[in-house]
Design an enzyme around this catalytic site. Structure first.
Site, PDB file in Angstrom:
ATOM      1  N   GLY A  18       0.026  19.102  11.236  1.00 44.24           N
ATOM      2  CA  GLY A  18       0.354  18.045  12.192  1.00 44.24           C
ATOM      3  C   GLY A  18       1.710  18.323  12.826  1.00 44.24           C
ATOM      4  O   GLY A  18       2.469  17.407  13.155  1.00 44.24           O
ATOM      5  N   ALA A  19       2.015  19.628  13.016  1.00 43.36           N
ATOM      6  CA  ALA A  19       3.368  20.022  13.422  1.00 43.36           C
ATOM      7  C   ALA A  19       3.728  19.647  14.857  1.00 43.36           C
ATOM      8  O   ALA A  19       4.908  19.690  15.227  1.00 43.36           O
ATOM      9  CB  ALA A  19       3.535  21.524  13.235  1.00 43.36           C
ATOM     10  N   GLY A  21       2.724  16.679  16.124  1.00 42.84           N
ATOM     11  CA  GLY A  21       2.554  15.215  16.196  1.00 42.84           C
ATOM     12  C   GLY A  21       3.881  14.476  16.283  1.00 42.84           C
ATOM     13  O   GLY A  21       4.959  15.075  16.226  1.00 42.84           O
ATOM     14  N   LEU A  23       5.365  12.316  14.195  1.00 46.79           N
ATOM     15  CA  LEU A  23       6.251  12.312  13.023  1.00 46.79           C
ATOM     16  C   LEU A  23       7.055  13.618  12.955  1.00 46.79           C
ATOM     17  O   LEU A  23       8.264  13.609  12.718  1.00 46.79           O
ATOM     18  CB  LEU A  23       5.428  12.132  11.740  1.00 46.79           C
ATOM     19  CG  LEU A  23       6.251  12.136  10.453  1.00 46.79           C
ATOM     20  CD1 LEU A  23       7.062  10.857  10.330  1.00 46.79           C
ATOM     21  CD2 LEU A  23       5.359  12.295   9.224  1.00 46.79           C
ATOM     22  N   HIS A 176       9.632   6.543   3.299  1.00 45.97           N
ATOM     23  CA  HIS A 176      10.950   6.959   3.800  1.00 45.97           C
ATOM     24  C   HIS A 176      12.050   5.942   3.491  1.00 45.97           C
ATOM     25  O   HIS A 176      13.226   6.269   3.529  1.00 45.97           O
ATOM     26  CB  HIS A 176      10.889   7.317   5.289  1.00 45.97           C
ATOM     27  CG  HIS A 176      10.897   6.156   6.207  1.00 45.97           C
ATOM     28  ND1 HIS A 176       9.779   5.401   6.466  1.00 45.97           N
ATOM     29  CD2 HIS A 176      11.887   5.597   6.946  1.00 45.97           C
ATOM     30  CE1 HIS A 176      10.088   4.446   7.321  1.00 45.97           C
ATOM     31  NE2 HIS A 176      11.357   4.541   7.637  1.00 45.97           N
ATOM     32  N   LYS A 180      16.660   6.142   2.378  1.00 47.51           N
ATOM     33  CA  LYS A 180      17.786   5.509   3.075  1.00 47.51           C
ATOM     34  C   LYS A 180      18.947   5.348   2.102  1.00 47.51           C
ATOM     35  O   LYS A 180      18.768   4.869   0.981  1.00 47.51           O
ATOM     36  CB  LYS A 180      17.367   4.136   3.618  1.00 47.51           C
ATOM     37  CG  LYS A 180      16.380   4.226   4.782  1.00 47.51           C
ATOM     38  CD  LYS A 180      16.063   2.847   5.333  1.00 47.51           C
ATOM     39  CE  LYS A 180      14.914   2.890   6.311  1.00 47.51           C
ATOM     40  NZ  LYS A 180      15.278   3.170   7.694  1.00 47.51           N
ATOM     41  N   GLU A 214      11.563  -6.166  12.583  1.00 44.11           N
ATOM     42  CA  GLU A 214      11.706  -5.175  13.665  1.00 44.11           C
ATOM     43  C   GLU A 214      11.635  -5.903  15.004  1.00 44.11           C
ATOM     44  O   GLU A 214      10.875  -6.862  15.140  1.00 44.11           O
ATOM     45  CB  GLU A 214      10.580  -4.147  13.599  1.00 44.11           C
ATOM     46  CG  GLU A 214      10.620  -3.295  12.356  1.00 44.11           C
ATOM     47  CD  GLU A 214       9.512  -2.261  12.365  1.00 44.11           C
ATOM     48  OE1 GLU A 214       9.754  -1.144  12.836  1.00 44.11           O
ATOM     49  OE2 GLU A 214       8.398  -2.576  11.916  1.00 44.11           O
ATOM     50  N   HIS A 238       7.081  -0.250   1.827  1.00 45.61           N
ATOM     51  CA  HIS A 238       8.534  -0.437   1.960  1.00 45.61           C
ATOM     52  C   HIS A 238       9.019  -1.717   1.257  1.00 45.61           C
ATOM     53  O   HIS A 238       9.994  -1.707   0.520  1.00 45.61           O
ATOM     54  CB  HIS A 238       8.956  -0.513   3.431  1.00 45.61           C
ATOM     55  CG  HIS A 238       8.525   0.670   4.253  1.00 45.61           C
ATOM     56  ND1 HIS A 238       8.321   1.909   3.727  1.00 45.61           N
ATOM     57  CD2 HIS A 238       8.265   0.786   5.585  1.00 45.61           C
ATOM     58  CE1 HIS A 238       7.954   2.751   4.694  1.00 45.61           C
ATOM     59  NE2 HIS A 238       7.912   2.084   5.825  1.00 45.61           N
ATOM     60  N   LYS A 334       6.800  -7.391  13.336  1.00 45.78           N
ATOM     61  CA  LYS A 334       7.168  -6.673  14.566  1.00 45.78           C
ATOM     62  C   LYS A 334       7.447  -7.701  15.653  1.00 45.78           C
ATOM     63  O   LYS A 334       7.024  -8.856  15.555  1.00 45.78           O
ATOM     64  CB  LYS A 334       6.013  -5.789  15.003  1.00 45.78           C
ATOM     65  CG  LYS A 334       5.670  -4.737  13.964  1.00 45.78           C
ATOM     66  CD  LYS A 334       5.500  -3.372  14.602  1.00 45.78           C
ATOM     67  CE  LYS A 334       5.202  -2.318  13.593  1.00 45.78           C
ATOM     68  NZ  LYS A 334       6.316  -1.455  13.282  1.00 45.78           N
TER      69      LYS A 334
HETATM   70  C1  BG6 Z   1       7.048   3.003   9.226  1.00 39.51           C
HETATM   71  C2  BG6 Z   1       6.025   2.080   9.815  1.00 39.51           C
HETATM   72  O1  BG6 Z   1       6.696   3.358   7.920  1.00 39.51           O
HETATM   73  O2  BG6 Z   1       8.321   2.363   9.220  1.00 39.51           O
HETATM   74  C3  BG6 Z   1       6.421   1.656  11.212  1.00 39.51           C
HETATM   75  O3  BG6 Z   1       4.773   2.748   9.864  1.00 39.51           O
HETATM   76  C4  BG6 Z   1       7.830   1.075  11.195  1.00 39.51           C
HETATM   77  O4  BG6 Z   1       5.524   0.685  11.715  1.00 39.51           O
HETATM   78  C5  BG6 Z   1       8.790   2.021  10.505  1.00 39.51           C
HETATM   79  O5  BG6 Z   1       8.226   0.866  12.551  1.00 39.51           O
HETATM   80  C6  BG6 Z   1      10.158   1.360  10.323  1.00 39.51           C
HETATM   81  O6  BG6 Z   1      11.056   2.299   9.828  1.00 39.51           O
HETATM   82  P1  BG6 Z   1      12.630   2.108  10.002  1.00 39.51           P
HETATM   83  O7  BG6 Z   1      13.220   3.251   9.253  1.00 39.51           O
HETATM   84  O8  BG6 Z   1      12.896   2.132  11.464  1.00 39.51           O
HETATM   85  O9  BG6 Z   1      12.960   0.771   9.396  1.00 39.51           O
END
Ligand code: BG6
Length: 488
Positions: A18-19, A21, A23, A176, A180, A214, A238, A334
């Site tokens: 998926g290089a 794409g 992400l 991810h 942080k 967000e 998350h 969102k």
């Molecule tokens: C991603 C979600 O895992 O995290 C996205 O799929 C979201 O929908 C994003 O916008 C938010 O990440 P961050 O680091 O901007 O808070």
């Protein structure tokens, strides 16, 4: 994990599926470039990108240049990029991946490799089969992106499929948020300070609020988002990870397994969520930061009568010795009024109001806020006497700001996580039982999704979310730094 930051990982190739794409362009390539600038990539390491787009090595290097120019944290440097680009190779694959394994077996030189699967979940098993068929499973570690399944059953099935090719100790499930800086600091704050851990429990804490807000909508991701929604996109991973870090007991050491054992205990202690304690919302047309945003149902790839949630709030109970009886309120959404991720602990009231009768009838209980983003930092609000002859109290704030104290910009989460995976360090990755326990807690909600309610883009979310709180209110998303704050 803390000591790993300067180590150069051992020789290995990095393979990215998926290089080309989104992400890879926005996160992976810029993060690898930053690692290269810092000398933190293995000395021997080719980065082999694969995707269906017809490209050669040069074409891939050009795409990488654009990605770095647009998204890198420290900016494009010609010499630095030229050095990085020497590692970049590309291989075109087909959608069905037939023959990919053999082509890769010829292209890859080193016996050890890290395989990044930046592909839709449906492609994962096919790719792993190809690697296995070509004899590449041995020596490969795999990074897999969320969502890890879409419910408990599919997560279990995915894990079974993964284990047929790679053992658990070579699987890196990425969330991810764990990369942080401020999320990791939660642990240092809790377990590196005598004062903090003493108050971090049901004796002092009355309620906890966790927020991932967000201000962006779903943009061009409509067709993908229709399948996920906020519960699967953010809440299951998350938010529940933040909850696990907030509630976990001190691990016996900072060993990856000891740490993850404690997180799993928390996730298993979440009382299965009653759907009546859940509010699902979807944004309608509105104004966010002064700009009009179309409603979710107006988005590209979204059904006009979609019932996918773009917001969810839940009241959770964590049945552990430390947290029994403390309500946890979690929300994510969102198109809200602002971007803000934070963990907020509201302390209990003082046992006796000594100042009653002096004109002060209400004391504001202490509040501890861990700001994950933006304005990364920690603040504590407490009552203070206003200067003057009479006893007039007001809440003030003591504030620690990352930017001010360390005068540095934290690394991007993907830099940290890619570096850790290259080193083989699992501390900040999700273990099989973690993801399964998180799905298990949400099973009742996924089986019986509550009706959707609506909120205008740019607001604080649906009104109905207020009914979840036993007392108090959701913390105001648009609050600003208190001018009376003292900096520390
Ligand atoms: C991603 C979600 O895992 O995290 C996205 O799929 C979201 O929908 C994003 O916008 C938010 O990440 P961050 O680091 O901007 O808070």
């Amino acid at each position: 994990m803390a000591q790993s930051h300067l180590r150069v990982p051992p020789a290995q190739d990095l393979l990215i599926f998926g290089a080309t794409g989104d992400l890879a362009q926005r996160k992976l390539i810029p993060a690898l470039y930053e690692l290269s600038l810092q000398g933190l990539l293995p000395r021997k390491c080719e980065i082999l990108g694969t995707a269906t787009k017809e490209l050669g090595d040069h074409g891939f290097q050009e795409i990488a240049r654009e990605a770095v120019q647009q998204f890198s944290r420290t900016g494009f440097q010609r010499d630095g990029f030229a050095e990085f680009a020497k590692r970049l190779r590309y291989l075109t694959t087909t959608h069905d991946q037939v023959g990919t394994g053999d082509k890769l077996a010829k292209a890859l030189k080193l016996p050890r490799r890290l395989v990044y699967l930046a592909v839709p979940p449906s492609a994962v098993v096919t790719i792993l089969d190809e690697l296995k068929g070509a004899g590449l499973a041995r020596g490969s570690s795999v990074i897999i992106e969320k969502p890890f399944g879409h419910d408990l059953q599919s997560a279990v099935a995915l894990n079974v499929a993964l284990h047929k090719t790679v053992p658990e100790d070579r699987i890196f499930r990425i969330d991810h948020y764990l990369g942080k800086e401020t999320v990791q600091n939660l642990l240092v704050f809790r377990f590196g300070n005598t004062l903090v851990e003493r108050i971090w429990n049901r004796d002092v804490v009355d309620q906890v609020q966790l927020t991932v807000a967000e201000d962006i909508g779903i943009e061009s991701r409509g067709h993908l988002y229709e399948e996920t929604g906020a519960i699967r996109d953010i809440f299951q991973n998350h938010l529940l990870q933040l909850l696990a870090l907030t509630c976990m007991s001190p691990p016996s050491s900072f060993d990856p397994e000891a740490l993850r054992d404690e997180k799993v205990k928390v996730l298993k202690s979440i009382r299965p969520v009653d759907p009546s304690e859940v509010v699902r919302g979807q944004y309608t047309r509105g104004s966010v930061n002064g700009a009009m945003m179309p409603g979710y149902r107006e988005g590209e790839g979204v059904s006009p009568d979609s019932t996918t949630e773009t917001y969810v709030a839940m009241r959770l109970a964590v049945d552990t010795w430390e947290w029994a009886g403390v309500p946890f309120y979690l929300r994510c959404g969102k198109a809200l009024s602002t971007r803000r991720t934070e963990v907020m602990l509201f302390c209990r009231d003082v046992p006796l109001h000594l100042f009653a009768g002096t004109g002060i009838e209400h004391l504001t209980p202490n509040r501890l806020t861990i700001r994950i983003q933006p304005e990364e930092g920690i603040s504590l609000s407490f009552m203070a006497k206003q200067p003057g002859a009479t006893v007039v109290e007001q809440p003030v704030r003591m504030d620690f700001s990352y930017g001010q104290s360390f005068k540095t910009q934290p690394a991007e989460a993907y830099e940290r996580l890619l570096h850790d995976a290259l080193l083989g360090d699992h501390t900040l990755f999700i273990r099989q039982d973690e993801t399964e326990a998180a799905w298990a807690a949400l099973e009742p909600v996924l089986e019986q999704m509550p009706r959707i309610t609506f909120y205008p883009a740019g607001s604080e979310g649906p009104e109905a979310a207020n009914s979840l709180l036993f007392s108090g209110a959701w913390h105001d998303l648009s609050h600003h730094a208190d001018p009376r704050a003292t900096r520390g």
